[in-house]
Design a protein around this motif. Structure first.
Motif, PDB file in Angstrom:
ATOM      1  N   GLY A  67       0.714  -1.351  -0.525  1.00 22.19           N
ATOM      2  CA  GLY A  67       0.156   0.406  -0.013  1.00 22.19           C
ATOM      3  C   GLY A  67       1.110   1.191  -0.338  1.00 22.19           C
ATOM      4  N   GLU A  68       1.938   0.977  -0.250  1.00 15.94           N
ATOM      5  CA  GLU A  68       2.576   2.487  -0.302  1.00 15.94           C
ATOM      6  C   GLU A  68       3.417   3.166  -1.550  1.00 15.94           C
ATOM      7  N   THR A  69       3.423   3.972  -1.607  1.00 16.20           N
ATOM      8  CA  THR A  69       3.217   5.098  -3.129  1.00 16.20           C
ATOM      9  C   THR A  69       4.536   4.484  -3.526  1.00 16.20           C
ATOM     10  N   VAL A  70       4.943   4.566  -4.463  1.00 15.23           N
ATOM     11  CA  VAL A  70       6.187   4.440  -5.464  1.00 15.23           C
ATOM     12  C   VAL A  70       6.118   5.610  -7.029  1.00 15.23           C
ATOM     13  N   ASN A  71       7.140   6.194  -6.867  1.00 16.52           N
ATOM     14  CA  ASN A  71       7.428   6.741  -8.306  1.00 16.52           C
ATOM     15  C   ASN A  71       7.251   6.120  -9.116  1.00 16.52           C
ATOM     16  N   VAL A  72       6.808   5.838 -10.568  1.00 15.96           N
ATOM     17  CA  VAL A  72       6.403   5.128 -11.389  1.00 15.96           C
ATOM     18  C   VAL A  72       7.230   5.900 -12.521  1.00 15.96           C
ATOM     19  N   GLU A  73       8.297   5.241 -13.150  1.00 13.99           N
ATOM     20  CA  GLU A  73       9.102   7.081 -14.306  1.00 13.99           C
ATOM     21  C   GLU A  73       8.463   6.957 -15.346  1.00 13.99           C
ATOM     22  N   GLU A  74       9.366   8.009 -15.977  1.00  9.70           N
ATOM     23  CA  GLU A  74       8.288   8.136 -17.213  1.00  9.70           C
ATOM     24  C   GLU A  74       8.594   6.757 -17.796  1.00  9.70           C
ATOM     25  N   LYS A  75       7.420   6.694 -19.337  1.00  8.13           N
ATOM     26  CA  LYS A  75       8.069   5.307 -19.950  1.00  8.13           C
ATOM     27  C   LYS A  75       8.148   4.853 -21.522  1.00  8.13           C
ATOM     28  N   HIS A  76       8.297   5.038 -22.060  1.00  2.00           N
ATOM     29  CA  HIS A  76       7.279   4.454 -23.970  1.00  2.00           C
ATOM     30  C   HIS A  76       7.358   2.512 -23.899  1.00  2.00           C
ATOM     31  N   VAL A  77       5.866   2.623 -24.375  1.00  6.25           N
ATOM     32  CA  VAL A  77       5.407   1.517 -24.645  1.00  6.25           C
ATOM     33  C   VAL A  77       5.616   1.351 -25.255  1.00  6.25           C
ATOM     34  N   PRO A  78       5.085  -0.466 -26.471  1.00  8.74           N
ATOM     35  CA  PRO A  78       4.861  -0.631 -27.980  1.00  8.74           C
ATOM     36  C   PRO A  78       3.374  -0.330 -28.203  1.00  8.74           C
ATOM     37  N   PHE A  79       2.415   0.023 -28.887  1.00 10.04           N
ATOM     38  CA  PHE A  79       1.061   0.083 -29.490  1.00 10.04           C
ATOM     39  C   PHE A  79       0.748  -0.560 -30.862  1.00 10.04           C
ATOM     40  N   PHE A  80      -0.640  -1.042 -31.001  1.00 11.71           N
ATOM     41  CA  PHE A  80      -0.938  -1.737 -31.727  1.00 11.71           C
ATOM     42  C   PHE A  80      -1.801  -1.089 -31.883  1.00 11.71           C
ATOM     43  N   LYS A  81      -2.073  -0.642 -33.611  1.00 12.68           N
ATOM     44  CA  LYS A  81      -3.654  -0.345 -34.167  1.00 12.68           C
ATOM     45  C   LYS A  81      -4.469  -1.309 -35.419  1.00 12.68           C
ATOM     46  N   THR A  82      -5.268  -1.978 -34.841  1.00 10.89           N
ATOM     47  CA  THR A  82      -5.668  -3.082 -36.202  1.00 10.89           C
ATOM     48  C   THR A  82      -6.444  -1.768 -37.346  1.00 10.89           C
ATOM     49  N   GLY A  83      -5.719  -2.906 -38.175  1.00  9.05           N
ATOM     50  CA  GLY A  83      -6.168  -2.226 -39.874  1.00  9.05           C
ATOM     51  C   GLY A  83      -7.880  -2.497 -40.514  1.00  9.05           C
ATOM     52  N   LYS A  84      -8.354  -1.808 -40.528  1.00  6.83           N
ATOM     53  CA  LYS A  84     -10.283  -1.905 -41.228  1.00  6.83           C
ATOM     54  C   LYS A  84      -9.597  -2.893 -42.202  1.00  6.83           C
ATOM     55  N   LEU A  85      -9.437  -3.749 -42.699  1.00 10.98           N
ATOM     56  CA  LEU A  85      -9.004  -5.020 -43.291  1.00 10.98           C
ATOM     57  C   LEU A  85      -9.360  -5.948 -42.504  1.00 10.98           C
ATOM     58  N   LEU A  86      -8.123  -6.150 -41.347  1.00  7.72           N
ATOM     59  CA  LEU A  86      -7.946  -7.482 -40.516  1.00  7.72           C
ATOM     60  C   LEU A  86      -8.894  -7.967 -39.103  1.00  7.72           C
ATOM     61  N   ARG A  87      -9.548  -6.031 -38.821  1.00 10.87           N
ATOM     62  CA  ARG A  87     -10.497  -5.675 -37.664  1.00 10.87           C
ATOM     63  C   ARG A  87     -12.352  -5.842 -38.747  1.00 10.87           C
ATOM     64  N   ASP A  88     -12.671  -6.358 -40.004  1.00 15.64           N
ATOM     65  CA  ASP A  88     -13.512  -6.319 -40.821  1.00 15.64           C
ATOM     66  C   ASP A  88     -13.552  -8.111 -41.081  1.00 15.64           C
ATOM     67  N   ARG A  89     -12.108  -8.803 -41.105  1.00 15.75           N
ATOM     68  CA  ARG A  89     -12.052  -9.995 -41.014  1.00 15.75           C
ATOM     69  C   ARG A  89     -12.384 -11.100 -39.661  1.00 15.75           C
ATOM     70  N   LEU A  90     -11.764 -10.321 -39.088  1.00 15.40           N
ATOM     71  CA  LEU A  90     -12.208 -10.377 -37.619  1.00 15.40           C
ATOM     72  C   LEU A  90     -13.770 -10.614 -36.914  1.00 15.40           C
ATOM     73  N   ASN A  91     -14.284  -9.330 -37.948  1.00 15.52           N
ATOM     74  CA  ASN A  91     -15.459  -9.623 -37.018  1.00 15.52           C
ATOM     75  C   ASN A  91     -16.490 -10.561 -38.821  1.00 15.52           C
ATOM     76  N   GLY A  92     -15.947 -11.143 -39.434  1.00 13.14           N
ATOM     77  CA  GLY A  92     -16.841 -12.117 -39.956  1.00 13.14           C
ATOM     78  C   GLY A  92     -16.905 -10.826 -41.315  1.00 13.14           C
ATOM     79  N   ASN A  93     -16.542 -10.019 -41.682  1.00  8.49           N
ATOM     80  CA  ASN A  93     -17.049  -8.438 -42.319  1.00  8.49           C
ATOM     81  C   ASN A  93     -16.217  -8.768 -43.870  1.00  8.49           C
ATOM     82  N   THR A  94     -15.955 -10.097 -44.332  1.00  8.91           N
ATOM     83  CA  THR A  94     -15.053 -10.401 -45.189  1.00  8.91           C
ATOM     84  C   THR A  94     -15.572  -9.428 -46.520  1.00  8.91           C
TER      85      THR A  94
END
Length: 94
Positions: A67-94
Motif C-alpha cells: 500500500g506504500e506509494t511508489v514513483n513510477v518513471e516515464e516510459k515508452h510502450v509499444p502500441f498496435f492499432k488494427t487495420g480496417k481489413l483485419l478488423r473486418d475479417r475478425l468480425n466476419g465482414n469479409t
C-alpha cells in the motif's frame, strides 16, 4: 502462433524457398519493425495494422502488497492499432 510456427508455415507454403532463408526474412522483418519503433517511428502494414510507440508520463503509483506509494518513471510502450481489413475479417465482414 509463435515465430517458429510462422516460419514453418511460410516455408511449407513456399517449397521453392529454403527454411533458413524464410527464417532470415522473418527475422529481418521483425528487426526492422523493432528498430523503427526504437527510433520512435510508426510502422504501418496496410490492411493489417500500425505499430507505434506511446509515451506514458511519470506518475505516483501504489504497491498493491504494502500500500506504500511508489514513483513510477516515464516510459515508452509499444502500441498496435488494427487495420480496417483485419478488423473486418475478425468480425466476419469479409
Amino acid at each position: 502462433m509463435i515465430r517458429s510456427e510462422l516460419i514453418q508455415k511460410i516455408a511449407d507454403d513456399n517449397p521453392h524457398l529454403y527454411q533458413r532463408d524464410v527464417e532470415r526474412i522473418v527475422n529481418t522483418i521483425f528487426d526492422e519493425i523493432t528498430g523503427a519503433m526504437a527510433k520512435g517511428d510508426r510502422v504501418e502494414l496496410r490492411g493489417f495494422g500500425a505499430f507505434s510507440v506511446k509515451k506514458r508520463d511519470a506518475r505516483v503509483g501504489r504497491n498493491p502488497r504494502t500500500g506504500e506509494t511508489v514513483n513510477v518513471e516515464e516510459k515508452h510502450v509499444p502500441f498496435f492499432k488494427t487495420g480496417k481489413l483485419l478488423r473486418d475479417r475478425l468480425n466476419g465482414n469479409t
